[in-house]
Design an enzyme around this catalytic site. Structure first.
Site, PDB file in Angstrom:
ATOM      1  N   SER A   1      43.246  36.374  33.696  1.00 29.59           N
ATOM      2  CA  SER A   1      43.670  36.859  35.003  1.00 29.59           C
ATOM      3  C   SER A   1      42.693  37.910  35.517  1.00 29.59           C
ATOM      4  O   SER A   1      41.949  38.537  34.765  1.00 29.59           O
ATOM      5  CB  SER A   1      45.083  37.447  34.923  1.00 29.59           C
ATOM      6  OG  SER A   1      45.116  38.527  34.010  1.00 29.59           O
TER       7      SER A   1
ATOM      8  N   LYS B   1      53.520  46.913  30.395  1.00 35.60           N
ATOM      9  CA  LYS B   1      53.263  48.304  30.784  1.00 35.60           C
ATOM     10  C   LYS B   1      54.535  49.020  31.231  1.00 35.60           C
ATOM     11  O   LYS B   1      54.554  50.250  31.340  1.00 35.60           O
ATOM     12  CB  LYS B   1      52.194  48.347  31.872  1.00 35.60           C
ATOM     13  CG  LYS B   1      50.833  47.855  31.388  1.00 35.60           C
ATOM     14  CD  LYS B   1      49.814  47.801  32.501  1.00 35.60           C
ATOM     15  CE  LYS B   1      48.484  47.265  31.981  1.00 35.60           C
ATOM     16  NZ  LYS B   1      48.572  45.871  31.504  1.00 35.60           N
TER      17      LYS B   1
ATOM     18  N   VAL C   1      47.926  38.034  31.524  1.00 35.12           N
ATOM     19  CA  VAL C   1      47.697  36.606  31.314  1.00 35.12           C
ATOM     20  C   VAL C   1      46.222  36.387  31.018  1.00 35.12           C
ATOM     21  O   VAL C   1      45.347  36.990  31.645  1.00 35.12           O
ATOM     22  CB  VAL C   1      48.133  35.811  32.566  1.00 35.12           C
ATOM     23  CG1 VAL C   1      47.733  34.348  32.438  1.00 35.12           C
ATOM     24  CG2 VAL C   1      49.625  35.938  32.778  1.00 35.12           C
TER      25      VAL C   1
ATOM     26  N   LEU D   1      59.090  39.149  37.882  1.00 33.46           N
ATOM     27  CA  LEU D   1      58.053  39.246  36.860  1.00 33.46           C
ATOM     28  C   LEU D   1      57.801  40.705  36.520  1.00 33.46           C
ATOM     29  O   LEU D   1      57.636  41.540  37.409  1.00 33.46           O
ATOM     30  CB  LEU D   1      56.754  38.601  37.336  1.00 33.46           C
ATOM     31  CG  LEU D   1      56.587  37.099  37.056  1.00 33.46           C
ATOM     32  CD1 LEU D   1      57.718  36.292  37.692  1.00 33.46           C
ATOM     33  CD2 LEU D   1      55.237  36.606  37.540  1.00 33.46           C
TER      34      LEU D   1
ATOM     35  N   ASP E   1      48.193  37.887  52.562  1.00 34.98           N
ATOM     36  CA  ASP E   1      46.801  37.487  52.813  1.00 34.98           C
ATOM     37  C   ASP E   1      46.737  36.093  53.434  1.00 34.98           C
ATOM     38  O   ASP E   1      46.931  35.090  52.758  1.00 34.98           O
ATOM     39  CB  ASP E   1      46.022  37.515  51.492  1.00 34.98           C
ATOM     40  CG  ASP E   1      44.520  37.435  51.705  1.00 34.98           C
ATOM     41  OD1 ASP E   1      44.085  36.696  52.610  1.00 34.98           O
ATOM     42  OD2 ASP E   1      43.775  38.098  50.957  1.00 34.98           O
TER      43      ASP E   1
ATOM     44  N   LYS F   1      44.047  33.658  51.795  1.00 32.95           N
ATOM     45  CA  LYS F   1      44.478  33.046  50.536  1.00 32.95           C
ATOM     46  C   LYS F   1      45.521  31.957  50.795  1.00 32.95           C
ATOM     47  O   LYS F   1      45.545  30.933  50.112  1.00 32.95           O
ATOM     48  CB  LYS F   1      45.043  34.104  49.591  1.00 32.95           C
ATOM     49  CG  LYS F   1      43.995  35.030  48.995  1.00 32.95           C
ATOM     50  CD  LYS F   1      44.632  36.031  48.047  1.00 32.95           C
ATOM     51  CE  LYS F   1      43.599  36.973  47.466  1.00 32.95           C
ATOM     52  NZ  LYS F   1      44.230  37.998  46.584  1.00 32.95           N
TER      53      LYS F   1
END
Length: 334
Positions: free
Chosen positions: A173, A129, A170, A125, A39, A42
């Site tokens: 988040s 899940k 987090v 990371l 992006d 960003k």
């Protein structure tokens, strides 16, 4: 150990990437930080926010699916933090092939590029899940974790180590329960919907997540899964901390959602060690040397499970209020 080093962060414009970049800029004398993401807007915003550090910041437009671009970006890099992923559970369920291409094929590309470009360490990371997954996102991250652990054997004699950091959502988040509740309150709502009154979660801040990655960089020899020791909370207590006295209608658990977060399974416990502030799950493979186990750890008993349901440390309503207040202070400082 990061002084005078070049670090690349995939998905570096996300919440973690921003927090990690700000932390290492404050605490280390870096040669270069490369933000690798898709992006451009960003990246522009991040560059503006950190323009006082423009001498060490570099921004690469790229996708982890693009191996050629990764090879170019990894040239001269010492450490890679792999944070890029498709993370939204419903989006992965609706776009399964895209999730596989990014989360699994992307992991393979990261491994190949790191090995061939001479990267010293990669920290990937992960997520709760990936533990006993019940949705496609978790399934792809489980495969990703296995790839990064086994990449240490794939490396052969090359001096590149791969480790994994695992934690849940987090606090605060995007897409998590805290901003969801806060948005309802901001619009004047008086009810906070609860999927199930029994639901529990772990609490981890962005700073704690960043420090766990730093620990993995400093201590990891390759093949470990690092897990923070963090408190649990009940979703009902979180609702009361955000809007005291609110009504909490139950709406039922969503597809692909669990009642409790699990970080270490009973099956993994035989290879898990407990340290003061974290756990490490070590590989149980022929290529792993037990001499690499960090000193000072206590081997967990077989059958141990680290879950938000059976945790020994809990946050009540008042503690959650203070955590939320501290989170708001941190956001304002940014």
């Amino acid at each position: 150990m990061l002084d005078d080093k070049t670090i690349l962060i995939t998905g570096g414009t996300g919440s973690f990437g921003n927090a990690f970049t700000q932390y290492i800029l404050k605490h280390y004398r870096l040669n270069k930080i490369i933000i690798y993401s898709r992006d451009e807007y960003k990246q522009f915003c991040m560059a503006e926010n950190l323009k006082s550090h423009k001498d060490v910041l570099r921004f690469f437009i790229g996708d982890v699916r693009d191996k050629d671009r990764l090879y170019r970006a990894f040239s001269g890099v010492d450490y890679v933090i792999h944070a890029a992923a498709l993370k939204q559970v419903p989006a992965c369920e609706y776009n399964p092939i895209e999730a596989v291409r990014t989360n699994i094929n992307g992991a393979i590309n990261i491994i190949d590029a790191a090995l061939d470009c001479g990267v010293k360490k990669v920290v990937a990371l992960s997520t709760d899940k990936a533990v006993n997954p019940i949705n496609l996102y978790g399934g792809t991250k489980l495969v990703s974790d296995k790839l990064f652990v086994s990449a240490n054997a794939y490396a052969g004699k090359k001096d590149t180590g791969f480790s994994v950091v695992r934690y849940g959502n987090v606090a605060g988040s995007r897409g998590s329960v805290i901003p969801f509740f806060q948005n309802i309150v901001a619009k004047g709502g008086t009810e906070l919907p609860i999927t199930d009154y029994r639901m529990t979660r772990f609490w981890i801040s962005l700073e704690q997540g960043v420090k766990l990655v730093i620990k993995a960089l400093e201590e990891g020899k390759g093949g470990e899964i690092f897990i923070s020791k963090i408190p649990s909370f009940k979703i009902t207590d979180l609702a009361q901390a955000i809007l005291p006295g609110c009504s909490m209608p139950t709406v039922g658990i969503r597809e692909g959602e669990k009642l409790h977060e699990i970080m270490i399974t009973r099956e993994d416990s035989m290879n898990a060690y407990e340290y003061e502030k974290h756990f490490i799950i070590y590989p149980h493979m022929e290529w792993w040397n037990s001499d690499k186990i960090q000193p000072g750890g206590k081997k967990m008993e077989q059958g141990f499970e680290y879950s938000s349901e059976n945790n020994s440390e809990w946050l009540g309503v008042e503690e959650l209020k203070e955590c939320l207040r501290q989170m708001e202070i941190c956001q304002q400082r940014k």
